[in-house]
Design an enzyme around this catalytic site. Structure first.
Site, PDB file in Angstrom:
ATOM      1  N   GLY A  94     -35.248   7.820   0.334  1.00 25.19           N
ATOM      2  CA  GLY A  94     -34.370   7.212   1.370  1.00 25.19           C
ATOM      3  C   GLY A  94     -34.019   5.921   0.965  1.00 25.19           C
ATOM      4  CB  ALA A  95     -31.907   4.175  -0.499  1.00 25.52           C
ATOM      5  CB  SER A 181     -34.135   9.908  -3.843  1.00 24.49           C
ATOM      6  OG  SER A 181     -33.224   9.137  -3.746  1.00 24.49           O
ATOM      7  CB  ALA A 182     -36.431   5.635  -2.908  1.00 20.57           C
ATOM      8  CG  ASP A 306     -29.573  13.858  -8.875  1.00 21.13           C
ATOM      9  OD1 ASP A 306     -29.666  14.021  -7.605  1.00 21.13           O
ATOM     10  OD2 ASP A 306     -30.608  13.995  -9.578  1.00 21.13           O
ATOM     11  CG  HIS A 421     -29.261  12.220  -4.439  1.00 20.91           C
ATOM     12  ND1 HIS A 421     -30.053  12.127  -5.588  1.00 20.91           N
ATOM     13  CD2 HIS A 421     -29.770  11.262  -3.540  1.00 20.91           C
ATOM     14  CE1 HIS A 421     -31.257  11.110  -5.411  1.00 20.91           C
ATOM     15  NE2 HIS A 421     -30.851  10.694  -4.177  1.00 20.91           N
TER      16      HIS A 421
END
Length: 524
Positions: A94-95, A181-182, A306, A421
């Site tokens: 979630g960045a 991701s994150a 992605d 992504h």
């Protein structure tokens, strides 16, 4: 003592579910997590707890709480009470801005519900919360506000599992961490931190590593001063003391993305809050820390497209059938991504990506190239670099590389779309089995394959050996044989390939890397 609930699954199988077990105390503002003081009697662990305070998806408000350091657990049971099971700890993405261990309701259940993996792979699944956004990653770049609080939370959860999992039927010496991701970059940071020595044995990164350009802050102090100004704090000596007593909602809102700036430069530049080299949890640049992962088995990979999520915001025409994408748009995108090195770098990148084009390329080629550029730059090349570094530093550890290429399920996207992504997550968590009506048999095939490879790896360190049969033997990635597995519903011997996008990996890591910087950025 904790009390969860038990779900019957079959004649001799069931699953124990524990939700909302605290693994640390209410954290102090901009401080490392503290041990939980414990509780009297039996803790009822049957409800998810609040997410950590964060902005909403559209950045219009906030939700969650500062009291958020909780984890959830799924323990498969057979005819006898489980003992010595492998353990898989999931770190959400979630960045570094948003997300939760029970995020995104998916047909009534959390996307990260661990039941299918736990049951099919006979492993314990744990999902954990950690602080995100301003409260998790604000940093002054020095001792006043060292940052990385969210990473410390993840570490506290891993350490809690290592200490306590035997009581739930798990093997504390066989823990795998995995994330997307994150969360995937976080997995890589946890591998590289000296603080995790001996706490886990294996790791899986899905679409993100510590070397990803969005995983580390370029100029933490400037960002913290910007947040201070937004909430009415002075910059300078009194800044951190003032930030510590500000309203947490105001602080969280001050760290939101500047959505109004979309189109002014690559979207990746808006992702400002992330990890810093703090000289403590991350003692040096991540590329110099892979010796710390010499005995940690590692799977890392990316999705075939992605970068599409970012490319669609940077160059919206790629998703519009009737609107052509111009060469100027590609040059503008590349100029933004390579701005530290100026026009020479932009021209060099442009010629690398258009080298194999026909003299008059069709629109599909042009649009796919935009997606390739963002995929390579943001995800694929950093991941391949991390795999090389891991393989080169490995002692007892094995390294495995993959690319996930199941075509998108998102309606309205171009017909040539591969996997965008985050599209891998639904398959790893077995959604095609738990919500069968919205999937086809091919989706259950790929989900079954991924759960088998992932849980075999968690059990033995080898994705091919364990409780589950796999469609083809996945060879390790070594310094000489750069093998990888292409994961989709048609896995066969032809899915084993080597030298993934080697020309572009070489371009970014060698040719581009050796081009001179225009001027030294402050963060260097």
């Amino acid at each position: 003592m904790v009390e969860g609930s038990n779900h019957r699954l079959g004649l001799f199988s069931s699953i124990d579910v524990f939700k909302g077990i605290p693994f640390a105390d209410l954290p102090g503002r901009f401080e490392k997590p503290k041990p939980h003081p414990g509780w009297q009697g039996v803790l009822k662990a049957t409800k998810y707890q609040k997410r950590c305070l964060q902005v909403t998806l559209m950045q219009t408000g906030t939700h969650g709480s500062e009291n958020c350091l909780y984890l959830n657990m799924w323990v498969p049971q057979g005819r006898e009470v489980s003992t010595g099971l492998p353990v898989m700890i999931y770190i959400f993405g979630g960045a570094f801005l948003l997300g939760a261990s029970n995020d995104v309701s998916f047909m009534g259940k959390s996307l990260y519900d661990g039941e299918e993996i736990a049951n099919r792979g006979k492993v314990i699944v744990v999902t954990v919360n950690y602080r995100v956004g301003t409260l998790g990653f604000l940093s002054t770049g020095d001792a006043r506000g060292p940052g990385n609080y969210g990473l410390w939370d993840q570490h506290a959860a891993i350490a809690w599992v290592h200490r306590n999992i035997r009581a739930f039927g798990g093997d504390p010496e066989n823990i795998t961490i995995f994330g997307q991701s994150a969360g995937s970059a976080s997995v890589n940071f946890q591998m590289l931190s000296p603080y995790n020595k001996g706490l886990f044995r294996r790791a899986i990164s899905q679409c993100g590593v510590a070397l990803s350009p969005w995983a580390m802050q370029r100029d933490p102090l400037a960002l913290t001063e910007k947040v201070a100004e937004r909430v009415g704090c002075p910059t300078g000596d009194k800044m951190m003391a003032c930030l510590k007593i500000k309203d947490p909602v105001a602080l969280t809102t001050a760290g939101k993305l500047a959505l109004g700036d979309i189109g002014k430069g690559p979207v990746v530049d808006l992702l400002e809050l992330s990890v810093v080299v703090d000289g403590d949890f991350i003692p040096d640049h991540p590329s110099k820390l892979f010796h710390n992962a010499a005995d940690i088995d590692y799977i890392a990979g990316t999705n075939s497209m992605d970068g599409h999520l970012f490319a669609g915001m940077d160059v919206p025409s790629i998703n519009q059938k009737r609107k052509p994408t111009s060469l100027e748009e590609i040059k503008t995108l590349l100029a933004g991504l390579t701005r530290d090195k100026g026009e020479l770098a932009m021209n060099s990148s442009f010629s690398t990506y258009t080298q194999s084009w026909a003299p008059e390329p069709d629109q599909e080629t042009v649009k796919r190239t935009v997606v390739d550029i963002e995929t390579d730059y943001l995800f694929l090349v950093p991941t391949q670099t991390a795999l090389y570094l891991h393989a080169n530093n490995a002692k007892s550890a094995k390294t495995y590389s993959y690319i996930f290429s199941m075509p998108t399920r998102i309606p309205g996207f171009p017909s040539w779309m591969g996997a965008d992504h985050a599209e891998d997550v639904q398959y790893v968590f077995g959604k095609p089995f738990s919500t069968p009506l919205i999937y086809f048999p091919r989706h259950r095939d790929v989900s079954g394959y991924m759960i088998s490879y992932w849980t075999n790896f968690a059990r033995t360190g080898d994705p091919n050996r364990g409780e589950s049969g796999v469609p083809v033997t996945w060879p390790p990635f070594t310094g000489t044989g750069h093998h990888y597995l292409e994961i989709n519903n048609k896995i066969n011997k032809g899915s084993i390939k080597h030298d993934l996008r080697i020309r572009f990996v070489h371009y970014w890591t060698s040719t581009y890397a050796n081009l001179p910087l225009l001027s030294t950025p402050l963060a260097e």
